[in-house]
Scaffold this motif. Structure first.
Motif, mmCIF file in Angstrom:
data_model
loop_
_atom_site.group_PDB
_atom_site.id
_atom_site.type_symbol
_atom_site.label_atom_id
_atom_site.label_comp_id
_atom_site.label_asym_id
_atom_site.label_seq_id
_atom_site.Cartn_x
_atom_site.Cartn_y
_atom_site.Cartn_z
ATOM 1 N N VAL A 1 -38.781 -41.507 50.845
ATOM 2 C CA VAL A 1 -38.438 -41.044 49.493
ATOM 3 C C VAL A 1 -37.080 -40.333 49.458
ATOM 4 O O VAL A 1 -36.720 -39.755 48.436
ATOM 5 N N LEU A 2 -36.324 -40.394 50.529
ATOM 6 C CA LEU A 2 -35.005 -39.757 50.543
ATOM 7 C C LEU A 2 -34.090 -40.246 49.415
ATOM 8 O O LEU A 2 -33.392 -39.433 48.794
ATOM 9 N N PRO A 3 -34.036 -41.551 49.113
ATOM 10 C CA PRO A 3 -33.182 -41.969 47.990
ATOM 11 C C PRO A 3 -33.602 -41.351 46.659
ATOM 12 O O PRO A 3 -32.744 -41.024 45.829
ATOM 13 N N GLU A 4 -34.920 -41.218 46.436
ATOM 14 C CA GLU A 4 -35.390 -40.599 45.202
ATOM 15 C C GLU A 4 -34.977 -39.128 45.138
ATOM 16 O O GLU A 4 -34.573 -38.626 44.082
ATOM 17 N N ILE A 5 -35.076 -38.450 46.281
ATOM 18 C CA ILE A 5 -34.661 -37.042 46.329
ATOM 19 C C ILE A 5 -33.168 -36.925 46.053
ATOM 20 O O ILE A 5 -32.727 -36.052 45.286
ATOM 21 N N LEU A 6 -32.385 -37.820 46.640
ATOM 22 C CA LEU A 6 -30.939 -37.815 46.409
ATOM 23 C C LEU A 6 -30.626 -38.084 44.939
ATOM 24 O O LEU A 6 -29.756 -37.439 44.347
ATOM 25 N N ALA A 7 -31.353 -39.028 44.334
ATOM 26 C CA ALA A 7 -31.149 -39.338 42.919
ATOM 27 C C ALA A 7 -31.468 -38.131 42.054
ATOM 28 O O ALA A 7 -30.769 -37.865 41.064
ATOM 29 N N ALA A 8 -32.512 -37.378 42.422
ATOM 30 C CA ALA A 8 -32.866 -36.178 41.666
ATOM 31 C C ALA A 8 -31.773 -35.126 41.766
ATOM 32 O O ALA A 8 -31.414 -34.484 40.768
ATOM 33 N N VAL A 9 -31.226 -34.953 42.955
ATOM 34 C CA VAL A 9 -30.154 -33.970 43.154
ATOM 35 C C VAL A 9 -28.918 -34.350 42.347
ATOM 36 O O VAL A 9 -28.294 -33.504 41.683
ATOM 37 N N ILE A 10 -28.556 -35.637 42.372
ATOM 38 C CA ILE A 10 -27.389 -36.103 41.629
ATOM 39 C C ILE A 10 -27.608 -35.930 40.125
ATOM 40 O O ILE A 10 -26.718 -35.471 39.387
ATOM 41 N N ALA A 11 -28.808 -36.302 39.653
ATOM 42 C CA ALA A 11 -29.109 -36.158 38.227
ATOM 43 C C ALA A 11 -29.051 -34.697 37.811
ATOM 44 O O ALA A 11 -28.540 -34.354 36.735
ATOM 45 N N TRP A 12 -29.580 -33.825 38.663
ATOM 46 C CA TRP A 12 -29.537 -32.387 38.379
ATOM 47 C C TRP A 12 -28.084 -31.899 38.269
ATOM 48 O O TRP A 12 -27.740 -31.144 37.366
ATOM 49 N N ALA A 13 -27.241 -32.364 39.181
ATOM 50 C CA ALA A 13 -25.839 -31.942 39.171
ATOM 51 C C ALA A 13 -25.107 -32.454 37.935
ATOM 52 O O ALA A 13 -24.297 -31.742 37.327
ATOM 53 N N LEU A 14 -25.394 -33.688 37.536
ATOM 54 C CA LEU A 14 -24.705 -34.286 36.398
ATOM 55 C C LEU A 14 -25.179 -33.717 35.066
ATOM 56 O O LEU A 14 -24.386 -33.505 34.145
ATOM 57 N N LEU A 15 -26.483 -33.483 34.951
ATOM 58 C CA LEU A 15 -27.036 -32.997 33.690
ATOM 59 C C LEU A 15 -26.907 -31.486 33.531
ATOM 60 O O LEU A 15 -26.909 -30.974 32.415
ATOM 61 N N GLY A 16 -26.809 -30.786 34.668
ATOM 62 C CA GLY A 16 -26.763 -29.329 34.612
ATOM 63 C C GLY A 16 -28.157 -28.744 34.777
ATOM 64 O O GLY A 16 -29.145 -29.346 34.353
ATOM 65 N N TRP A 17 -28.220 -27.578 35.353
ATOM 66 C CA TRP A 17 -29.531 -27.029 35.703
ATOM 67 C C TRP A 17 -30.347 -26.637 34.476
ATOM 68 O O TRP A 17 -31.584 -26.599 34.525
ATOM 69 N N LYS A 18 -29.698 -26.400 33.342
ATOM 70 C CA LYS A 18 -30.429 -26.073 32.118
ATOM 71 C C LYS A 18 -30.908 -27.328 31.394
ATOM 72 O O LYS A 18 -32.010 -27.360 30.846
ATOM 73 N N GLN A 19 -30.093 -28.360 31.394
ATOM 74 C CA GLN A 19 -30.408 -29.585 30.673
ATOM 75 C C GLN A 19 -31.347 -30.501 31.448
ATOM 76 O O GLN A 19 -32.112 -31.267 30.858
ATOM 77 N N PHE A 20 -31.301 -30.422 32.756
ATOM 78 C CA PHE A 20 -32.062 -31.332 33.609
ATOM 79 C C PHE A 20 -33.569 -31.326 33.312
ATOM 80 O O PHE A 20 -34.150 -32.400 33.104
ATOM 81 N N PRO A 21 -34.242 -30.163 33.264
ATOM 82 C CA PRO A 21 -35.694 -30.192 33.009
ATOM 83 C C PRO A 21 -36.052 -30.814 31.668
ATOM 84 O O PRO A 21 -37.051 -31.541 31.569
ATOM 85 N N GLN A 22 -35.248 -30.554 30.639
ATOM 86 C CA GLN A 22 -35.533 -31.100 29.321
ATOM 87 C C GLN A 22 -35.315 -32.603 29.281
ATOM 88 O O GLN A 22 -36.151 -33.366 28.776
ATOM 89 N N GLU A 23 -34.175 -33.052 29.802
ATOM 90 C CA GLU A 23 -33.841 -34.476 29.776
ATOM 91 C C GLU A 23 -34.828 -35.313 30.587
ATOM 92 O O GLU A 23 -35.152 -36.442 30.219
ATOM 93 N N MET A 24 -35.301 -34.753 31.700
ATOM 94 C CA MET A 24 -36.194 -35.497 32.582
ATOM 95 C C MET A 24 -37.663 -35.305 32.229
ATOM 96 O O MET A 24 -38.542 -35.848 32.896
ATOM 97 N N GLY A 25 -37.948 -34.530 31.197
ATOM 98 C CA GLY A 25 -39.328 -34.360 30.776
ATOM 99 C C GLY A 25 -40.142 -33.475 31.692
ATOM 100 O O GLY A 25 -41.348 -33.688 31.863
#
Length: 229
Positions: free
Chosen positions: A59-83
């Motif tokens: 699951v390393l690629p999924e973890i990496l994708a989560a980290v990248i998405a978090w960085a791009l969306l921002g730590w405040k926006q990430f939880p809302q955007e990802m549900g």
């Protein structure tokens, strides 16, 4: 420009799914060929850590994708955007499902003729290593990317569903070796069922506004297999 944007986001979604598939195929394939691939349904005290290590590596690629998405969306926006948040009215449903999933563990320990350690491992495996990451990618990240491309609604529903179906050709390809013809044959055999299944999970995601509802339902459905094997 709008067309390029739409195509670009869709290609990005496909590339993410392809990387996840390719990594899993390469890693699991090597383990299978060497006879070292371990199964969650056969975990013992001796194989617990090696099995968990294999699943965490895959699951390393999924973890990496989560980290990248978090960085791009921002730590405040990430939880809302990802549900990853839930409204109070939905929290009651989530609590009931979480209780049901916990109850399924106790029922399995009482009725299933397997070692308690094996059952407990499968309980955690199906929820945290299968349901959580599949829902994050296929009902969270990929639909979000496709939606940002401004494509028609049906594409947002259909494309991640097809990619979800592709992922479920993985284990046959691991065992037989990847070949284009056999991949297409396997994909056609699972395409309808898994695409419909994806739409069901995504409908739960959209209705509830949270990813946790499909995660719990997905985990419960997968864990129910321990009662029939």
């Amino acid at each position: 420009m709008d067309t390029l944007k739409r195509v670009g986001y869709c290609i990005l979604a496909i590339l993410i799914a392809a990387v996840i598939y390719g990594w899993s195929l390469w890693y699991y394939g090597g383990l299978y060929q060497s006879g070292a691939l371990l199964s969650a349904s056969q975990v013992t005290a001796e194989t617990l850590l090696p099995t968990l290590s294999q699943e965490l590596i895959v699951v390393l690629p999924e973890i990496l994708a989560a980290v990248i998405a978090w960085a791009l969306l921002g730590w405040k926006q990430f939880p809302q955007e990802m549900g990853l948040k839930a409204e109070s009215v939905k929290k009651e449903i989530l609590s009931l499902l979480a209780g049901g999933y916990l109850g399924a563990l106790f029922l399995a320990l009482l009725t299933v003729k397997s070692e308690p350690l094996t059952i407990c491992y499968q309980w955690g495996y199906y929820l945290f290593l299968i349901a959580l990451w599949e829902e994050f990618i296929f009902r969270g990240l990929l639909p979000l990317l496709v939606e940002k491309g401004g494509v028609p609604t049906w594409v947002i529903w259909l494309l991640p569903g097809v990619l979800f179906a592709c992922m479920h050709t993985l284990m046959p390809m691991v065992k037989t070796g990847f070949a284009a013809e056999s991949f297409v044959f396997r994909l056609l055999s699972v395409l309808g069922g898994y695409t419909v299944g994806h739409c069901g999970f995504y409908a739960l995601r959209k209705w509830s506004g949270t990813l946790w509802l499909p995660v719990l339902v997905h985990g419960l459905l997968d864990f129910s297999s321990v009662f029939i094997t």
